[in-house]
Scaffold this motif. Structure first.
Motif, short mmCIF file in Angstrom:
data_model
loop_
_atom_site.label_atom_id
_atom_site.label_comp_id
_atom_site.label_asym_id
_atom_site.label_seq_id
_atom_site.Cartn_x
_atom_site.Cartn_y
_atom_site.Cartn_z
N SER A 1 -32.68 -0.45 2.56
CA SER A 1 -32.63 -1.44 3.64
C SER A 1 -32.32 -2.82 3.10
CB SER A 1 -33.97 -1.46 4.38
OG SER A 1 -33.97 -2.45 5.38
N THR A 2 -32.93 -3.17 1.95
CA THR A 2 -32.68 -4.48 1.35
C THR A 2 -31.22 -4.62 0.93
OG1 THR A 2 -34.95 -4.55 0.55
CG2 THR A 2 -33.37 -6.07 -0.46
N ALA A 3 -30.68 -3.59 0.28
CA ALA A 3 -29.29 -3.64 -0.16
C ALA A 3 -28.35 -3.68 1.04
CB ALA A 3 -28.98 -2.43 -1.04
N ALA A 4 -28.66 -2.94 2.08
CA ALA A 4 -27.81 -2.95 3.28
C ALA A 4 -27.81 -4.33 3.93
CB ALA A 4 -28.29 -1.89 4.27
N SER A 5 -28.98 -4.96 3.94
CA SER A 5 -29.07 -6.30 4.52
C SER A 5 -28.26 -7.30 3.70
CB SER A 5 -30.54 -6.74 4.58
OG SER A 5 -30.65 -8.05 5.08
N LEU A 6 -28.34 -7.20 2.38
CA LEU A 6 -27.57 -8.10 1.53
C LEU A 6 -26.07 -7.89 1.72
CD1 LEU A 6 -29.62 -7.99 -1.79
CD2 LEU A 6 -29.43 -9.90 -0.20
N ALA A 7 -25.66 -6.62 1.80
CA ALA A 7 -24.23 -6.32 1.96
C ALA A 7 -23.70 -6.80 3.30
CB ALA A 7 -23.99 -4.82 1.81
N SER A 8 -24.52 -6.68 4.33
CA SER A 8 -24.04 -7.02 5.67
C SER A 8 -24.15 -8.50 5.98
CB SER A 8 -24.83 -6.22 6.73
OG SER A 8 -26.20 -6.56 6.65
N THR A 9 -25.00 -9.22 5.28
CA THR A 9 -25.17 -10.65 5.55
C THR A 9 -24.62 -11.51 4.43
OG1 THR A 9 -27.42 -10.51 4.65
CG2 THR A 9 -27.17 -10.27 7.04
N VAL A 10 -25.34 -11.52 3.31
CA VAL A 10 -24.91 -12.38 2.21
C VAL A 10 -23.53 -11.98 1.70
CG1 VAL A 10 -25.47 -13.18 -0.11
CG2 VAL A 10 -27.30 -12.78 1.55
N GLY A 11 -23.33 -10.68 1.46
CA GLY A 11 -22.05 -10.23 0.92
C GLY A 11 -20.90 -10.50 1.87
N THR A 12 -21.10 -10.25 3.15
CA THR A 12 -20.02 -10.47 4.12
C THR A 12 -19.64 -11.94 4.20
OG1 THR A 12 -20.73 -8.55 5.40
CG2 THR A 12 -19.35 -10.17 6.51
N TRP A 13 -20.66 -12.79 4.36
CA TRP A 13 -20.36 -14.22 4.46
C TRP A 13 -19.77 -14.76 3.16
CZ3 TRP A 13 -19.72 -16.34 8.86
CH2 TRP A 13 -20.43 -15.91 9.98
N LEU A 14 -20.25 -14.26 2.02
CA LEU A 14 -19.69 -14.71 0.75
C LEU A 14 -18.22 -14.31 0.63
CD1 LEU A 14 -20.08 -15.94 -2.05
CD2 LEU A 14 -20.84 -13.70 -2.86
N SER A 15 -17.90 -13.08 1.03
CA SER A 15 -16.50 -12.64 0.95
C SER A 15 -15.62 -13.46 1.88
CB SER A 15 -16.40 -11.15 1.29
OG SER A 15 -16.84 -10.91 2.61
N TYR A 16 -16.14 -13.78 3.06
CA TYR A 16 -15.37 -14.61 4.00
C TYR A 16 -15.16 -16.01 3.42
CZ TYR A 16 -15.95 -11.11 7.67
OH TYR A 16 -15.91 -9.97 8.42
N ALA A 17 -16.21 -16.56 2.80
CA ALA A 17 -16.09 -17.90 2.25
C ALA A 17 -15.07 -17.94 1.11
CB ALA A 17 -17.46 -18.38 1.76
N VAL A 18 -15.15 -16.94 0.22
CA VAL A 18 -14.19 -16.89 -0.89
C VAL A 18 -12.78 -16.68 -0.37
CG1 VAL A 18 -13.51 -15.58 -2.94
CG2 VAL A 18 -15.91 -16.11 -2.55
N LEU A 19 -12.63 -15.83 0.62
CA LEU A 19 -11.30 -15.57 1.17
C LEU A 19 -10.74 -16.81 1.84
CD1 LEU A 19 -9.32 -13.20 1.46
CD2 LEU A 19 -10.31 -12.76 3.70
N LEU A 20 -11.57 -17.53 2.59
CA LEU A 20 -11.11 -18.76 3.23
C LEU A 20 -10.72 -19.79 2.18
CD1 LEU A 20 -10.72 -20.48 5.76
CD2 LEU A 20 -13.14 -21.12 5.63
N ALA A 21 -11.54 -19.90 1.12
CA ALA A 21 -11.20 -20.84 0.05
C ALA A 21 -9.89 -20.45 -0.62
CB ALA A 21 -12.33 -20.87 -0.98
N ALA A 22 -9.67 -19.14 -0.80
CA ALA A 22 -8.42 -18.68 -1.41
C ALA A 22 -7.23 -19.02 -0.54
CB ALA A 22 -8.49 -17.18 -1.66
#
Length: 502
Positions: free
Chosen positions: A328-349
């Protein structure tokens, strides 16, 4: 001409093209990793839910919870043993009693299966009976009566540990009863009655027959059983051996190994045989439901709740909310922190690619001014800049897909182990003595106590849709960068451009 000029410019500005492509590649690779890990989390969670549900089951129907105080006393298990009189040669004989009771003491009429099958959106429904078997085996032993006077001893017939001390002896002399007592062994295991006419639905589908065979359609009343491999090993059972449940012998026809590592029950019997053992004819504890369309589970659930009274409907989404632990913890990280981080890096790129392309246009003012003076239209200059940016984007996409696939493969190769724990069903019902939750708690048959954690290996599957998303992001990045640069290039006037000196 277009491709010749494009190839020449990209070769001349290799470093700038590599910087733009690398930035896009990082963002795209991160999106692939997060998407694939999230898919792996979903698969891992699905394995946990299948250990409760059974393969192909979309929801389960169980008896609605009985209010506290209603039928509680009648539901308690009771053991009765024969009383042995004085002089009975069998007074010290072994005593053995079995009690078979439905998990949670809650059952539904078998007709409920037909009612559920008739609801809109239901493709198939099958009933099952989850039972808890408690076996008490042992013996009472006589006590020895000792006189208080003269030191003589004599066995007092019929005196047991229950006789206590201080019994009157011959001649009125007092004495005590020593020794004796009771030694009983309590064994508990689970039995699941499965509808052998519907082998593709229910919790037995999460197990693989590793020895022997499974049930056949015509064995609805046959004295046959399929035994879980762990239980068979513990009790030294094999194919063609016999397992005894409440003094009834069943031939073991198959050994099943649970895919999830935790079997739904220790012993599987035909449904009618299980109903006979529990003295609950035409009763089931759980109805397993397969929907026609997995997207319409909410409407199917509502229809069952409205049209089949006194039932509780549990879907996979309901169970997913109860999964805790590192999964559950890993799923939460992947769906929240990981998703927003990927979006932020992609937008910066995307922004970096656009700014670098725009900056490159500024350094090529004289070049574009000369081309315009030679007759190039603004649209042609814009297309040339956009083409270069698009190639950079596609190059970044190729690099990003390669990095993403490599990272996903590494995660799958390592297969880190996550733990998943299911919270209690909240109704307080238990199988009684066996330490297993009730069938209604999670919409499945008897399971290990809620505190037990299941280990699930994490994988990171990459689908074609994920690769398609990566290509789309690469094209989008190239178009965004080309849009910035093309807009700057289209605003250049030949006269102004030729007056500028780099």
């Amino acid at each position: 001409m277009f491709f010749t000029y494009l190839r020449r410019e990209l070769r001349r500005r290799r470093k700038a093209a590599l910087v733009v492509a690398s930035g896009l590649a990082l963002g795209i690779a991160l999106v692939i990793v997060v998407t694939s890990v999230s898919a792996g989390m979903t698969q891992a969670q699905g394995k946990v839910l299948q250990s409760l549900y059974g393969l192909g089951t979309d929801m389960t129907v169980t008896k609605a919870q009985t209010p506290p105080g209603e039928g509680g006393a009648a539901a308690r298990p009771r053991f009765r043993f024969d009383a042995k009189g004085e002089g009975d040669a069998n007074a010290d004989a072994s005593q053995s009693r079995d009690i078979v009771m439905p998990q949670g003491f809650q059952t539904l009429d078998a007709a409920t299966v037909g009612k559920v099958s008739g609801q809109n959106g239901v493709a198939k429904a099958v009933g099952g009976l989850s039972l808890q078997v408690m076996k008490v085996n042992g013996q009472f032993r006589r006590g020895e009566f000792k006189r208080a006077e003269g030191g003589a001893t004599a066995a007092k017939p019929g005196a047991t540990a229950g006789g206590g001390g201080g019994a009157g002896g011959a001649g009125g002399s007092s004495g005590t009863v020593q020794g004796g007592g009771a030694d009983f062994d309590v064994n508990s295991f689970t039995v699941y009655g499965t509808d052998v006419t519907q082998p593709a639905l229910g919790p037995l589908t999460t197990s693989k027959i590793t020895s022997g065979r499974g049930f056949q359609v015509g064995e609805t009343e046959a004295a046959v059983a399929v035994v879980d491999s762990a239980y068979a090993k513990q009790n030294k059972l094999a194919v063609d051996s016999e397992v005894t449940v409440k003094n009834a012998k069943f031939k073991v026809i198959g050994i099943a190994t649970a895919d999830s590592g935790d079997a739904a029950a220790n012993v599987y019997l035909p449904l009618k045989q299980a109903q006979t053992l529990a003295e609950t004819p035409d009763k089931v504890t759980t109805v397993y439901v397969q929907a026609k369309d997995s997207q319409g589970l909410a409407s199917v659930k509502a229809a069952i709740q409205n049209n089949v009274p006194d039932t509780t409907v549990t879907t996979s989404a309901d169970l997913a909310d109860t999964v805790s632990g590192s999964l559950s913890t890993a799923a939460s990280l992947a769906s929240t922190v990981g998703t927003w981080l990927s979006y932020a890096v992609l937008l910066a790129a995307f922004l970096v690619a656009g700014l670098l392309t725009s900056s490159a246009v500024s350094r090529r003012v004289r070049e574009f001014g000369t081309l315009k003076a030679l007759g190039w239209k603004s649209g042609r200059v814009t297309r040339q800049v956009a083409g270069e940016a698009l190639v950079n984007g596609l190059l970044g996409g190729v690099l990003g897909i390669g990095l993403g696939l490599g990272a996903a493969y590494a995660i799958t190769a390592v297969s880190p182990t996550l733990t998943a724990q299911l919270a209690s069903g909240g109704d307080g019902r238990s199988g009684g003595g066996g330490g297993r939750t009730a069938a209604g708690g999670f919409g499945g048959p008897a399971r290990q106590a809620a505190g037990k954690a299941l280990d699930v290996a994490l994988t990171a599957p990459v689908s074609l849709a994920t690769i398609g998303l990566a290509v789309a992001l690469a094209v989008a990045g190239g178009l965004i960068a080309g849009g910035f640069g093309g807009w700057r290039a289209s605003r250049l006037r030949p006269a102004d451009a030729l007056r500028r000196v780099e």
